[in-house]
Design an enzyme around this catalytic site. Structure first.
Site, PDB file in Angstrom:
ATOM      1  CD  GLU A  45     -49.786  48.665  21.061  1.00 50.09           C
ATOM      2  OE1 GLU A  45     -48.760  48.346  21.694  1.00 50.09           O
ATOM      3  OE2 GLU A  45     -50.862  48.046  21.164  1.00 50.09           O
ATOM      4  CB  CYS A  96     -41.331  49.633  20.997  1.00 50.04           C
ATOM      5  SG  CYS A  96     -42.198  48.426  20.004  1.00 50.04           S
TER       6      CYS A  96
HETATM    7  P1  NAD Z   1     -43.357  59.770  17.053  1.00 48.68           P
HETATM    8  O1  NAD Z   1     -44.179  59.835  18.283  1.00 48.68           O
HETATM    9  O2  NAD Z   1     -42.399  60.855  16.788  1.00 48.68           O
HETATM   10  O3  NAD Z   1     -44.304  59.691  15.761  1.00 48.68           O
HETATM   11  C1  NAD Z   1     -45.276  58.693  15.633  1.00 48.68           C
HETATM   12  C2  NAD Z   1     -46.324  59.165  14.649  1.00 48.68           C
HETATM   13  O4  NAD Z   1     -47.034  60.267  15.222  1.00 48.68           O
HETATM   14  C3  NAD Z   1     -45.766  59.659  13.320  1.00 48.68           C
HETATM   15  O5  NAD Z   1     -46.624  59.263  12.281  1.00 48.68           O
HETATM   16  C4  NAD Z   1     -45.806  61.159  13.497  1.00 48.68           C
HETATM   17  O6  NAD Z   1     -45.848  61.854  12.281  1.00 48.68           O
HETATM   18  C5  NAD Z   1     -47.095  61.318  14.271  1.00 48.68           C
HETATM   19  N1  NAD Z   1     -47.245  62.590  14.980  1.00 48.68           N
HETATM   20  C6  NAD Z   1     -46.289  63.458  15.366  1.00 48.68           C
HETATM   21  N2  NAD Z   1     -46.849  64.528  15.985  1.00 48.68           N
HETATM   22  C7  NAD Z   1     -48.170  64.310  15.998  1.00 48.68           C
HETATM   23  C8  NAD Z   1     -49.288  65.015  16.530  1.00 48.68           C
HETATM   24  N3  NAD Z   1     -49.137  66.168  17.159  1.00 48.68           N
HETATM   25  N4  NAD Z   1     -50.519  64.499  16.388  1.00 48.68           N
HETATM   26  C9  NAD Z   1     -50.688  63.299  15.780  1.00 48.68           C
HETATM   27  N5  NAD Z   1     -49.675  62.577  15.253  1.00 48.68           N
HETATM   28  C10 NAD Z   1     -48.440  63.072  15.373  1.00 48.68           C
HETATM   29  O7  NAD Z   1     -42.634  58.336  17.087  1.00 48.68           O
HETATM   30  P2  NAD Z   1     -41.550  57.737  16.078  1.00 48.68           P
HETATM   31  O8  NAD Z   1     -40.265  58.441  16.301  1.00 48.68           O
HETATM   32  O9  NAD Z   1     -42.096  57.653  14.689  1.00 48.68           O
HETATM   33  O10 NAD Z   1     -41.456  56.234  16.613  1.00 48.68           O
HETATM   34  C11 NAD Z   1     -40.620  55.874  17.652  1.00 48.68           C
HETATM   35  C12 NAD Z   1     -41.394  55.614  18.932  1.00 48.68           C
HETATM   36  O11 NAD Z   1     -42.429  54.683  18.699  1.00 48.68           O
HETATM   37  C13 NAD Z   1     -40.538  54.980  20.013  1.00 48.68           C
HETATM   38  O12 NAD Z   1     -40.829  55.555  21.250  1.00 48.68           O
HETATM   39  C14 NAD Z   1     -40.964  53.528  19.973  1.00 48.68           C
HETATM   40  O13 NAD Z   1     -40.734  52.807  21.156  1.00 48.68           O
HETATM   41  C15 NAD Z   1     -42.410  53.655  19.670  1.00 48.68           C
HETATM   42  N6  NAD Z   1     -42.934  52.414  19.128  1.00 48.68           N
HETATM   43  C16 NAD Z   1     -43.808  51.672  19.874  1.00 48.68           C
HETATM   44  C17 NAD Z   1     -44.284  50.463  19.384  1.00 48.68           C
HETATM   45  C18 NAD Z   1     -45.250  49.626  20.156  1.00 48.68           C
HETATM   46  O14 NAD Z   1     -45.906  48.793  19.550  1.00 48.68           O
HETATM   47  N7  NAD Z   1     -45.374  49.796  21.459  1.00 48.68           N
HETATM   48  C19 NAD Z   1     -43.863  50.013  18.143  1.00 48.68           C
HETATM   49  C20 NAD Z   1     -42.972  50.796  17.408  1.00 48.68           C
HETATM   50  C21 NAD Z   1     -42.522  51.995  17.903  1.00 48.68           C
END
Ligand code: NAD
Length: 479
Positions: free
Chosen positions: A249, A287
């Site tokens: 997502e 998002c």
């Molecule tokens: P992010 O990608 O920085 O982090 C998301 C998660 O991934 C966190 O728990 C983070 O610790 C983890 N993570 C980071 N590096 C990793 C790795 N190498 N391996 C596994 N996990 C890892 O995103 P964010 O800044 O927390 O959230 C914002 C983003 O999320 C935006 O792009 C937003 O649009 C998206 N988002 C999408 C939805 C949806 O349902 N489509 C909903 C909410 C947010």
């Protein structure tokens, strides 16, 4: 002195050897310290989940449903306290944080209902073909195994709920990994899970540091990865484990289309208010927040000042104040990034109509028009309180403008015309089309997810339950 929050390892509280700080991005205060699981503790949680998977899959549905109902009820009882925690760790205005808890209450309730309804399969006669004479097929949905749920910072409770509740509903163990900025509400969710009779190994909440996540992602005992977050991280995960079942997502740059038939004063007032609210709620860090308004030339001139006025009416300030609409972004770095994108667009010729100022982690609600194509703001997900407004002529040009994006999460179309609604549904390359409102509408039971670079697979309780399971056929012979 601030005490350190334990994490949840196979259903019990545990602490590791180190901890990290969770701070409030509005005033920089320390909200809590969170203990980090050691590698041995992560191994213990994964092994426990793996060991309990058959027992958990065999747990009666009524037992899992009762646990889900319990969590829903307890979230409702503790709404105010949990909302305060989300607001403190995330910087989210308290009114939106209360809404988030309310949604998580629903997610657990929906999951309890679905757990009772989930029939686990169907009967199919096979004698429609000669080779199947005397045979009957029965199907059951079997959990694929332990789910690794990875949650983002922007809805730290509800998007954790979207990982955890469907897993419990189907009897799949879950290891939840909250975002480093916002682990506290997920840890409270652990408190409520610990009050249930779910098998101890069936769930863990582990704030594993990002640099140790690749090893966990690779672990073969975790066949399902449900990730919500940014595209680069999500795709890197999926590329690293091509044989796993991944749901991604990801981000979006949501568009709201206002067509020529949406033209009365009342229509335009409603559209402007909804657009202003949902480009700024949670500082635009959703998002499906509105990033792009695409307005027909017959209404553009009247709509634009209404949008600017509605955006200027948004109250920016302390997220703990119930009157606040727009709080800080998750960090000062995030606000600086938004600032640089707006500055780049203005230098390239965009017209700044309001906002465009940063104060620490807070970025003012901002509206721009005539943003040149090719600027970062025009192409990427801003994830901040910034709105661009573009004038188009006619429906076809409007829909083409929506599709002119690498993303495709949801789109809103303001129209009264049912034929237009159906054409929008067919033409727009997104996971959801919202008629008469902004793209930011999400009901937690509906299928939710992206087209193009906004993701792979669907959430929404029943859809995630399908995703966490696979169909296994039993063929009976001699009937
Ligand atoms: P992010 O990608 O920085 O982090 C998301 C998660 O991934 C966190 O728990 C983070 O610790 C983890 N993570 C980071 N590096 C990793 C790795 N190498 N391996 C596994 N996990 C890892 O995103 P964010 O800044 O927390 O959230 C914002 C983003 O999320 C935006 O792009 C937003 O649009 C998206 N988002 C999408 C939805 C949806 O349902 N489509 C909903 C909410 C947010």
């Amino acid at each position: 002195m601030t005490s350190t929050h334990a994490f949840w390892l196979a259903g019990r509280q545990a602490t590791g050897e180190t901890s990290f700080d969770v701070t409030n991005s509005w005033d920089g205060r320390l909200v809590g310290k969170v203990s980090v699981p050691t590698e041995a503790q992560v191994e213990e949680a994964v092994a426990a989940a793996h060991a309990v998977r058959d027992e958990f899959a065999a747990t009666p549905a009524h037992v899992r449903a009762a646990a889900l109902d319990h969590v829903s009820k307890r979230l409702a009882e503790r709404t105010e306290e949990i909302a305060q925690l989300i607001s403190a760790e995330n910087g989210k205005p308290i009114k939106w944080a209360r809404g988030e808890v309310g949604r998580a209450v629903s997610v657990f309730r929906f999951a309890a209902e679905e757990a009772r309804r989930f029939n686990g399969g169907e009967a199919q006669r096979l004698d429609t073909d000669a080779g199947g004479t005397g045979r009957l097929a029965l199907t059951r949905r079997i959990p694929r195994g332990t789910v690794l749920g990875i949650a983002p910072f922007n809805f730290p409770l509800n998007l954790s709920a979207h990982k955890v509740a469907p897993a419990i509903a189907v009897g799949a163990p879950i290891i939840l990994k909250p975002a480093p900025a916002t682990p506290l509400s997920a840890l409270v969710l652990g408190e409520l899970l610990a009050e249930t009779d779910l098998p101890a190994g069936s769930w863990s909440v582990l704030p594993v540091p990002n640099d140790r996540m690749p090893a966990l992602v690779q672990d073969e005992r975790l066949p399902v990865i449900s990730f919500t977050g940014s595209g680069p991280v999500g795709y890197a995960i999926m590329d690293s484990v091509p044989r796993k079942h991944c749901t991604l997502e990801l981000g979006g740059n949501g568009a709201a289309v206002v067509l020529g038939d949406w033209s009365s004063e009342q229509d335009l007032d409603w559209a402007a208010t909804r657009i202003a609210t949902f480009s700024n709620y949670q500082g635009g860090q959703s998002c499906i927040s509105v990033q792009r308004v695409i307005a027909d030339s017959t209404v553009y001139g009247r709509l634009l000042p209404k949008i600017v006025a509605a955006v200027e009416a948004q109250v920016t300030g302390d997220p703990s104040d119930s009157a606040t609409d727009v709080g800080p972004l998750v960090s000062e770095d995030a606000a600086k990034r938004v600032e640089s994108w707006v500055d780049e667009a203005v230098e390239a010729g965009a017209k700044l109509l309001t906002g465009g100022e940063r104060d620490g982690a807070t970025y003012a609600p901002t509206v721009l028009a005539e943003v040149p194509a090719g600027t970062t703001l025009a192409c990427e997900e801003v994830f901040g309180p910034v709105l661009t407004v573009t004038e188009v002529t006619g429906e076809a040009e409007a829909f083409a403008a929506v599709n002119d994006s690498p993303y495709g999460l949801q789109a809103g179309v303001f129209t009264h015309d049912v034929q237009t609604a159906f054409r929008a549904h067919r033409a727009l390359e997104v996971g959801g089309v919202i008629i008469g409102d902004v793209p930011s509408y999400r009901a937690d039971q509906m299928p939710y997810g992206g087209a193009k670079q906004s993701g792979v697979g669907r959430e929404g309780v029943a859809y995630a339950m399908d995703d966490y399971t696979y169909e296994r056929v039993l063929v009976l012979t001699g009937l």
